[in-house]
Structures are given as C-alpha cells and as structure tokens.
Design an enzyme around this catalytic site. Structure first.
Site, short mmCIF file in Angstrom:
data_model
loop_
_atom_site.label_atom_id
_atom_site.label_comp_id
_atom_site.label_asym_id
_atom_site.label_seq_id
_atom_site.Cartn_x
_atom_site.Cartn_y
_atom_site.Cartn_z
N MET A 121 0.84 -1.21 0.00
CA MET A 121 0.00 0.00 0.00
C MET A 121 0.87 1.25 0.00
O MET A 121 0.39 2.36 0.24
CB MET A 121 -0.95 0.00 1.20
CG MET A 121 -1.95 -1.16 1.12
SD MET A 121 -3.48 -0.85 1.99
CE MET A 121 -2.88 -0.60 3.65
N HIS A 131 9.10 1.09 3.45
CA HIS A 131 10.23 1.14 4.38
C HIS A 131 11.10 -0.10 4.17
O HIS A 131 10.81 -0.93 3.28
CB HIS A 131 9.72 1.24 5.82
CG HIS A 131 8.67 0.23 6.16
ND1 HIS A 131 8.93 -1.11 6.22
CD2 HIS A 131 7.34 0.37 6.40
CE1 HIS A 131 7.83 -1.77 6.53
NE2 HIS A 131 6.83 -0.89 6.63
N GLY A 175 11.30 -2.83 5.55
CA GLY A 175 10.60 -4.11 5.57
C GLY A 175 10.09 -4.47 4.17
O GLY A 175 10.26 -5.61 3.70
N HIS A 176 9.51 -3.49 3.47
CA HIS A 176 9.04 -3.74 2.10
C HIS A 176 10.22 -4.05 1.17
O HIS A 176 10.14 -4.95 0.33
CB HIS A 176 8.31 -2.51 1.55
CG HIS A 176 7.05 -2.17 2.26
ND1 HIS A 176 6.93 -1.06 3.07
CD2 HIS A 176 5.84 -2.77 2.28
CE1 HIS A 176 5.71 -0.98 3.55
NE2 HIS A 176 5.02 -2.01 3.09
N SER A 228 4.27 1.23 8.24
CA SER A 228 3.99 2.61 7.81
C SER A 228 3.22 3.35 8.89
O SER A 228 3.28 4.57 8.98
CB SER A 228 3.19 2.60 6.51
OG SER A 228 3.88 1.86 5.54
O1 PAF Z 1 -0.34 -5.92 3.33
C1 PAF Z 1 -0.71 -4.95 2.65
O2 PAF Z 1 -0.02 -3.95 2.50
C2 PAF Z 1 -2.08 -5.01 1.98
O3 PAF Z 1 -3.02 -5.65 2.78
C3 PAF Z 1 -2.03 -5.61 0.57
C4 PAF Z 1 -1.60 -7.07 0.60
C5 PAF Z 1 -1.08 -4.81 -0.30
C6 PAF Z 1 -3.43 -5.55 -0.06
O4 PAF Z 1 -3.89 -4.25 -0.15
#
Ligand code: PAF
Length: 280
Positions: A31, A35, A37-38, A189
């Site tokens: 979403m 950061h 983690g992503h 976030s």
């Molecule tokens: O984990 C998230 O950021 C959300 O739930 C996802 C998987 C992107 C779906 O909107």
C-alpha cells in the site's frame, strides 16, 4: 531503472513480453509509503524470480469507515526511488478507477470463510474481504509466478494462502520475515502516526511477545499467558484488541503443540493500531 505504469494494458504488455522471454515474474503487493521491511520483500522476491513487479495501491475496500484510509501516507515518488534501489523492475500504480471499474462500492466481492472470523477479522469487520478482493485482482493483473508477503501480517498470509489454493491461482507464495527497529518495534507505515511518548511505549509489543513465548515454552497454560500479556500491554498504555497464543494455522491449542505455535498481538496506542507476532 524502474518503470512506473498506471495503465493496465501497459502492465499486461510488459509482463507478456517478459513471459515470452521465459522470465519468471515476482510480485510484491504493497500500500506504499515503503520502508526497509518492504524493500527486504523485494530483495527476497529477486531470489525467486527474474523480474520484479511491486504494486502501490491504498485499497479503500480493506479499510473500515472509522479507519485511516484518508490519512494513510501516500508517497509514490519516494516509493519508486526506494523500489529502484531495491532492484524492482516495475511499479504498478493503479488508480482506484483502474482497480475498481464499477467503483469500490460496486466491486465484485470475495470472502474467505472461517479463518477471517477471528482475530483481525473479528476486530476489523470486512477487512479481509477487501484484502482478498484486491489481491485476487492484483494477481489477475500482474499474473505473477511468485508473490511475496510479509509475516507481520500473519493472518493475511493465511487468508491469501487459502484463496490461492481454493481458486487454484498459479502463484507460489513466499513469506518474508518481519523487519524490526533496533528496539524491536516491527516496521510499519503506521509507526509514523505515533507521537514521541507513544513511540517510546511501542516496543513493549515485541517485549510482550517474547514474554508470551518464554511463558508458553516453560509450560504456562495459554489462558494465563494471554491474560498476563493483555495486562502487561494495558499497563504500558495500550488498548488491547487481542494477545493470544495459537497453533500456526491460527486454531486454538494449549500446551506445546507439534508444528509450533505463534503468539499474536493487536493493540492501539491512541488512534494507532499496531500488530505483531512471533512464531515459536
Ligand atoms: O499488506 C498490505 O499492504 C495489503 O493488505 C495488501 C496485501 C497490499 C493488499 O492491499
């Protein structure tokens, strides 16, 4: 250099070309407001695929009416730079109208039964319906061979696993470990919503999970472990949604269980709801 794509036909053309070249597509749905983690999920995806697509979409259908959809931080340029550095090839950045051509409130809905009735599903009614509704669309749009999700959203992983199997999506799921700040707070976030006093209290969530694990492993029964965890969080200033010990499939089970257990917590500091978990 990362390419940002906002139109579905451009996404499809790029993915089709990669597939013609015999390349394996990895996907990291997010979403945004990314950061470390992503970025670690992108790096993990690179170990399983040749080209990586990340999506940034703040999904309206997974937020309740009193939740933070409107104020959820949106930072697409910063996200694109970070994804580029992490080795992502394409940023899929759909508008709400692209994701939901009939509008979010007229979208075909998906629902996973059973597992969504508990924990976050019980505390955030409709949340997982929205997650499944958008993730199934994202899978149809991106057509990945492998998709990477973070373990911090423990129940979300279980819900996605369920619908992928039930609907026979040809997508392999890979789960990335939770990244933590130096004081143990799981990266999120939503951490930036915390004021300095709340931020100082927030690592108590992780310390509580460690105490739950230690107590459960030393033979304390689950009811006592959960009551002590909830009391500990309350005295640190949290409003507790749940602090529980479950089997890893999220069913209830006391004592030491074969296959392992997981402690899960969800609690609010002011208006900010934080979740975390620990397998043992
Ligand atoms: O984990 C998230 O950021 C959300 O739930 C996802 C998987 C992107 C779906 O909107």
């Amino acid at each position: 250099m990362i390419r940002t794509v906002e139109a579905l036909d451009a996404l499809r053309a790029q993915v089709a070309q990669w597939k013609r070249e015999g390349l394996r597509i990895g996907f990291v749905p997010t979403m945004g407001n990314l950061h470390a983690g992503h970025f670690s999920l992108v790096e993990l995806a690179r170990r399983h695929a040749d080209r990586i697509v990340a999506s940034v979409f703040v999904n309206p259908t997974q937020f309740g009416p009193d939740e933070d959809f409107a104020r959820y931080p949106r930072t697409p340029e910063q996200d694109a730079r970070g994804l580029d550095d992490a080795g992502c090839d394409l940023l899929w950045l759909p508008a709400v109208e692209t994701m939901y051509p009939y509008g979010a409130s007229n979208a075909v809905q998906m629902r996973v039964p059973g597992i969504t009735d508990v924990l976050d599903g019980a505390h955030r009614p409709g949340h997982f319906d929205g997650v499944v509704t958008v993730v199934s669309r994202l899978f149809n749009q991106v057509q990945p061979d492998v998709a990477v999700f973070g373990r911090k959203d423990y129940q979300q992983v279980a819900v996605v696993r369920y619908f992928v199997r039930d609907l026979a999506f040809p997508v392999e799921l890979v789960v990335g470990e939770t990244r933590r700040e130096a004081d143990g707070l799981a990266m999120s976030s939503r951490n930036q919503y915390l004021d300095p006093d709340q931020r100082a209290r927030a690592p108590e969530l992780h310390r509580t999970l460690l105490a739950m694990r230690d107590a459960a492993l030393s033979g304390a029964d689950a009811v006592r472990v959960e009551a002590e965890a909830a009391a500990r969080l309350q005295s640190a200033g949290f409003d507790v949604d749940y602090a529980v010990v479950r089997r890893r499939d999220l069913s209830e089970g006391g004592g030491i269980v074969a296959g392992g257990q997981v402690a899960l917590v969800a609690a609010r500091l002011g208006r900010t709801r934080l979740i975390d978990n620990l397998e043992f």
